[in-house]
Design a protein around this motif. Sequence first.
Motif, PDB file in Angstrom:
ATOM      1  N   UNK A  27       0.852  -1.195   0.000  1.00 36.76           N
ATOM      2  CA  UNK A  27       0.000   0.000   0.000  1.00 36.76           C
ATOM      3  C   UNK A  27       0.888   1.247   0.000  1.00 36.76           C
ATOM      4  N   UNK A  28       1.981   1.180   0.741  1.00 31.07           N
ATOM      5  CA  UNK A  28       2.909   2.308   0.775  1.00 31.07           C
ATOM      6  C   UNK A  28       3.512   2.576  -0.591  1.00 31.07           C
ATOM      7  N   UNK A  29       3.903   1.513  -1.288  1.00 29.48           N
ATOM      8  CA  UNK A  29       4.504   1.694  -2.624  1.00 29.48           C
ATOM      9  C   UNK A  29       3.463   2.277  -3.591  1.00 29.48           C
ATOM     10  N   UNK A  30       2.229   1.779  -3.490  1.00 28.27           N
ATOM     11  CA  UNK A  30       1.167   2.321  -4.357  1.00 28.27           C
ATOM     12  C   UNK A  30       0.967   3.809  -4.082  1.00 28.27           C
ATOM     13  N   UNK A  31       0.957   4.178  -2.802  1.00 33.43           N
ATOM     14  CA  UNK A  31       0.821   5.595  -2.450  1.00 33.43           C
ATOM     15  C   UNK A  31       2.036   6.370  -2.933  1.00 33.43           C
ATOM     16  N   UNK A  32       3.186   5.712  -2.907  1.00 33.38           N
ATOM     17  CA  UNK A  32       4.411   6.340  -3.395  1.00 33.38           C
ATOM     18  C   UNK A  32       4.309   6.683  -4.874  1.00 33.38           C
ATOM     19  N   UNK A  33       3.731   5.779  -5.641  1.00 29.55           N
ATOM     20  CA  UNK A  33       3.538   6.068  -7.073  1.00 29.55           C
ATOM     21  C   UNK A  33       2.616   7.270  -7.248  1.00 29.55           C
ATOM     22  N   UNK A  34       1.570   7.307  -6.408  1.00 26.45           N
ATOM     23  CA  UNK A  34       0.646   8.440  -6.469  1.00 26.45           C
ATOM     24  C   UNK A  34       1.366   9.752  -6.196  1.00 26.45           C
ATOM     25  N   UNK A  35       2.163   9.773  -5.135  1.00 30.06           N
ATOM     26  CA  UNK A  35       2.879  11.006  -4.799  1.00 30.06           C
ATOM     27  C   UNK A  35       3.951  11.334  -5.844  1.00 30.06           C
ATOM     28  N   UNK A  36       4.536  10.286  -6.436  1.00 33.06           N
ATOM     29  CA  UNK A  36       5.550  10.531  -7.478  1.00 33.06           C
ATOM     30  C   UNK A  36       4.925  11.277  -8.658  1.00 33.06           C
ATOM     31  N   UNK A  37       3.667  10.960  -8.964  1.00 28.47           N
ATOM     32  CA  UNK A  37       2.960  11.710 -10.018  1.00 28.47           C
ATOM     33  C   UNK A  37       2.866  13.176  -9.611  1.00 28.47           C
ATOM     34  N   UNK A  38       2.609  13.390  -8.323  1.00 27.43           N
ATOM     35  CA  UNK A  38       2.531  14.759  -7.812  1.00 27.43           C
ATOM     36  C   UNK A  38       3.857  15.482  -7.947  1.00 27.43           C
TER      37      UNK A  38
END
Lengths: 253, 315
Positions: free
Chosen positions: B181-192
Amino acid sequence: MRWGMVINLIKCTRCHACIAACRIEHFLPMGVNWPRLIAWETDVPGEELTTIPVRCNQCKDAPCVEVCPAEATKKREDGIVYVDNDICVGCRYCIIACPYQNRTFFSRDKDPGYFPGYERTRFEKAGRKIYPHTAGTTEKCDFCMDRIDAGLAKGLVPGKDREATPACVNVCQARALTFGDLDDPESEVSKLIKEKNAFQLHPEYGTDPSVYYIDGKIGNAPSNIAPREEQTASHLQHLSTMEERAKQIFGKK
Amino acid sequence: MSQMATRQWMVTHEWMVKPMHQREWIERRGIMIWIAETFTSLGAGLYLVSLFINSWWGLLVGWLIIMFLKLPLHIAYFGKPWRFYRTMPPFSNAWKTSWFARGILFSVFFGTFGFVQLVFGQPDLANLVGNSVANPIYYTFGVLAGLSAVGVGIYGGFIMNYVKGIPFWNQGLLPVVFILAGVADGFGLAMGVGLAGGDASIAWAEAGSRYLLLINILLIVTYLISARYTSAVAKLSIQELLTGPSAFMFWGGLITLGLVIPAAISLATLVSGGEASTVLLIIAIVAHTLGAFALKYCILKVGIYRPLLPKVAAY
């Protein structure tokens, strides 16, 4: 040597004396209970509500000892698990990890005083000097290890001599609480466990609690009526045991 | 103080024959644990993703989240915050048995290794000392910081998974849920980070997010199904999530915001063959982040203890 306790639920009259004795012995703040009564609401309509006394089980394989990040929760060689409040950081992981929920976080809002809104009584003030409970740390029952240590130093036997026995055991008017050495097969606790088929709470957790329970349905124990001569005002006797300790602390002034 | 309020201190019994919620880590000051745990996922996840897509700005933001949001919140939650040093060697050797202590060590290692990596990865400084010096240090400490970030991202799962009294947490899959879940959220923030003008590739982050979302949906479903059959109390936890007091957070926060909306946007982009618009990307990032908060809330909130007494041991 491993100290343990047997709680006979057949003899227990649910009088709250053990809870009161602990509060007096350790000058517990109002929001903190070391031993507690668990309310048992039966599913049978109209059946009487009852309670079960519980306290820290002093587990042989205590999860709270393993999880404490500061090594503030320690286990002695005699099996007693205690909290060093000078080290505890107050992370509360031990409270979460204890499957028996027998730990309390002592925050300032749990210490409103015995008479909230009024000045602390002399008893409370004296108590803070004898047992300075540290706000922001975790607390729990320690089998009155101070009494045990002081008693052993005098050559007394915990479980037999009152001065070396936990306060809750001393005051139990029905003699429902028995204290002693679990490793000694001749001790009263060992005999009770064997004869009355005493049981631990949730043995499947693998924690091996040092507190055992005797229940009529499981252990087929005989009548629970204590002999009349034993039904004395033992809590008053207990209060007298505090006198010597208080003299040690306040006597110099 | 009213008579009623005074009387509450006189209560010496509790209703622990029934399954009871853990409260220390979600109510009152416990809210700090919830928020800190979410920042743990976001920070560690973003750091790992940024290592993968080689984004210095992503590394910086991930490091800042851990050091200045997660750690201070965790320490502030302590009853004695100024004693936090006692959780680390040489004051304590609890790391041998306690995942909490290990987590603190992971955080310290992460802070140190990550800082060195960030310093030597900074383009101006790398040019100053020369790439032949900066690059080996950057990559060596990148590996060390990455390993520490995995530790930071996963230790919360092990902390909770250790608790035998709470069957919903006492599942082997929990640490895996936390880290993925952390890595998935990391991808989200990386888009940011990419959207804000950083060096993160939005296309890469979107592609990664797509796979991770799919994996996470399967993982959460698997987790719920496996927990469902472990005990009646775990089943109770799941009931609370699906239809009980935490249902709004589960369906609205975790499922809709955290999984469905980002997945729908990602799928729409994939089908259309182009890049998602800025607005859609912002929606996906915000939804991702809110979903991360909802996931940790749901897990902490439905932590229910088995009853204490053997009469109801069937739980």
